[in-house]
Write a protein that holds these residues in place. Structure first.
Motif, PDB file in Angstrom:
ATOM      1  N   LEU A   1       0.832  -1.320  -0.086  1.00  0.00           N
ATOM      2  CA  LEU A   1       0.026   0.130  -0.125  1.00  0.00           C
ATOM      3  C   LEU A   1       0.718   1.102  -0.082  1.00  0.00           C
ATOM      4  CD1 LEU A   1      -2.719  -0.819   2.321  1.00  0.00           C
ATOM      5  CD2 LEU A   1      -2.885  -0.357   0.090  1.00  0.00           C
ATOM      6  N   VAL A   2       1.941   1.216   0.823  1.00  0.00           N
ATOM      7  CA  VAL A   2       2.709   2.459   0.901  1.00  0.00           C
ATOM      8  C   VAL A   2       3.580   2.647  -0.400  1.00  0.00           C
ATOM      9  CG1 VAL A   2       4.908   3.207   1.713  1.00  0.00           C
ATOM     10  CG2 VAL A   2       3.116   2.317   3.465  1.00  0.00           C
ATOM     11  N   ASP A   3       3.859   1.438  -1.175  1.00  0.00           N
ATOM     12  CA  ASP A   3       4.401   1.634  -2.427  1.00  0.00           C
ATOM     13  C   ASP A   3       3.613   2.164  -3.298  1.00  0.00           C
ATOM     14  OD1 ASP A   3       6.950   0.430  -1.180  1.00  0.00           O
ATOM     15  OD2 ASP A   3       6.667  -1.289  -2.131  1.00  0.00           O
ATOM     16  N   TRP A   4       2.413   1.704  -3.526  1.00  0.00           N
ATOM     17  CA  TRP A   4       1.367   2.147  -4.242  1.00  0.00           C
ATOM     18  C   TRP A   4       1.039   3.537  -4.051  1.00  0.00           C
ATOM     19  CZ3 TRP A   4      -3.294   4.578  -3.882  1.00  0.00           C
ATOM     20  CH2 TRP A   4      -3.887   4.697  -5.136  1.00  0.00           C
ATOM     21  N   ALA A   5       1.144   4.005  -2.950  1.00  0.00           N
ATOM     22  CA  ALA A   5       0.800   5.407  -2.625  1.00  0.00           C
ATOM     23  C   ALA A   5       2.054   6.309  -2.995  1.00  0.00           C
ATOM     24  CB  ALA A   5       0.551   5.726  -1.121  1.00  0.00           C
ATOM     25  N   THR A   6       3.195   5.746  -2.706  1.00  0.00           N
ATOM     26  CA  THR A   6       4.104   6.509  -3.274  1.00  0.00           C
ATOM     27  C   THR A   6       4.364   6.806  -4.703  1.00  0.00           C
ATOM     28  OG1 THR A   6       5.620   5.560  -1.170  1.00  0.00           O
ATOM     29  CG2 THR A   6       7.006   6.713  -3.126  1.00  0.00           C
ATOM     30  N   ILE A   7       3.963   5.792  -5.572  1.00  0.00           N
ATOM     31  CA  ILE A   7       4.161   5.875  -7.031  1.00  0.00           C
ATOM     32  C   ILE A   7       2.936   6.731  -7.326  1.00  0.00           C
ATOM     33  CG2 ILE A   7       3.799   4.509  -9.003  1.00  0.00           C
ATOM     34  CD1 ILE A   7       5.187   2.215  -7.535  1.00  0.00           C
ATOM     35  N   HIS A   8       1.634   6.490  -6.898  1.00  0.00           N
ATOM     36  CA  HIS A   8       0.653   7.014  -7.425  1.00  0.00           C
ATOM     37  C   HIS A   8       0.156   8.472  -6.761  1.00  0.00           C
ATOM     38  CE1 HIS A   8      -0.345   3.960 -10.120  1.00  0.00           C
ATOM     39  NE2 HIS A   8       0.033   3.413  -9.234  1.00  0.00           N
ATOM     40  N   ILE A   9       0.928   9.200  -5.808  1.00  0.00           N
ATOM     41  CA  ILE A   9       0.657  10.271  -5.124  1.00  0.00           C
ATOM     42  C   ILE A   9       0.375  11.447  -6.083  1.00  0.00           C
ATOM     43  CG2 ILE A   9       2.595  10.939  -4.080  1.00  0.00           C
ATOM     44  CD1 ILE A   9      -0.534  11.432  -2.326  1.00  0.00           C
ATOM     45  N   PRO A  10       1.234  11.667  -6.959  1.00  0.00           N
ATOM     46  CA  PRO A  10       1.286  12.711  -7.978  1.00  0.00           C
ATOM     47  C   PRO A  10      -0.004  12.686  -8.674  1.00  0.00           C
ATOM     48  CG  PRO A  10       3.349  11.904  -8.330  1.00  0.00           C
ATOM     49  CD  PRO A  10       2.431  10.735  -7.378  1.00  0.00           C
ATOM     50  N   ASP A  11      -0.668  11.330  -9.190  1.00  0.00           N
ATOM     51  CA  ASP A  11      -1.860  11.277  -9.789  1.00  0.00           C
ATOM     52  C   ASP A  11      -2.959  11.739  -8.942  1.00  0.00           C
ATOM     53  OD1 ASP A  11      -0.245  10.206 -12.145  1.00  0.00           O
ATOM     54  OD2 ASP A  11      -0.169   8.245 -10.928  1.00  0.00           O
ATOM     55  N   VAL A  12      -2.984  11.141  -7.603  1.00  0.00           N
ATOM     56  CA  VAL A  12      -3.854  11.555  -6.679  1.00  0.00           C
ATOM     57  C   VAL A  12      -4.084  12.782  -6.302  1.00  0.00           C
ATOM     58  CG1 VAL A  12      -4.739  11.237  -4.352  1.00  0.00           C
ATOM     59  CG2 VAL A  12      -3.922   9.161  -5.610  1.00  0.00           C
TER      60      VAL A  12
END
Length: 124
Positions: A100-111
């Motif tokens: 989950l943390v890895d996903w958030a790190t990758i996708h935070i710019p998109d969010v």
């Protein structure tokens, strides 16, 4: 998710209850800290989290202990020393939390971009 399992999330579903419990921000932080730093005292956890009240940390730790994810060891001294450690069951959550943390790190710019677009639409 399989279609036949989707109907199991209504009402008093045990799976939903557990996901509600561990899916909150405090349990995830506590599990992550215990996984990353090992056994911790209450004051160490409180200091590392920083933004949690003593009452909320106490509730979170009691719930994690009740669910078998954390063990609590109290040492009979003055002042009392209490340490918390992840159980084997608690440790089994670490790869999921890391994902989950890895996903958030990758996708935070998109969010963040999506949030900005939403905010600029004036939707309330």
């Amino acid at each position: 998710m399989e279609e036949n399992n989707s109907k199991n999330f209504g009402g008093q579903c045990p799976v939903r209850s557990l996901l509600d419990r561990i899916g909150d921000k405090w349990p995830i932080l506590v599990i992550s800290l215990l996984g990353g730093f090992g056994t911790q005292r209450f004051s160490e956890l409180s200091q590392k989290i920083g933004t949690i009240s003593q009452k909320m940390l106490t509730i979170t730790l009691k719930n994690l202990e009740a669910d078998g994810l954390v063990t609590r060891k109290m040492y009979p001294q003055v002042p009392p020393r209490v340490e918390y450690t992840l159980t084997e069951l608690g440790e089994s959550l670490l790869p999921i939390i890391k994902s989950l943390v890895d996903w958030a790190t990758i996708h935070i710019p998109d969010v963040e971009e999506s949030r900005e677009r939403y905010k600029n639409k004036g939707v309330h």
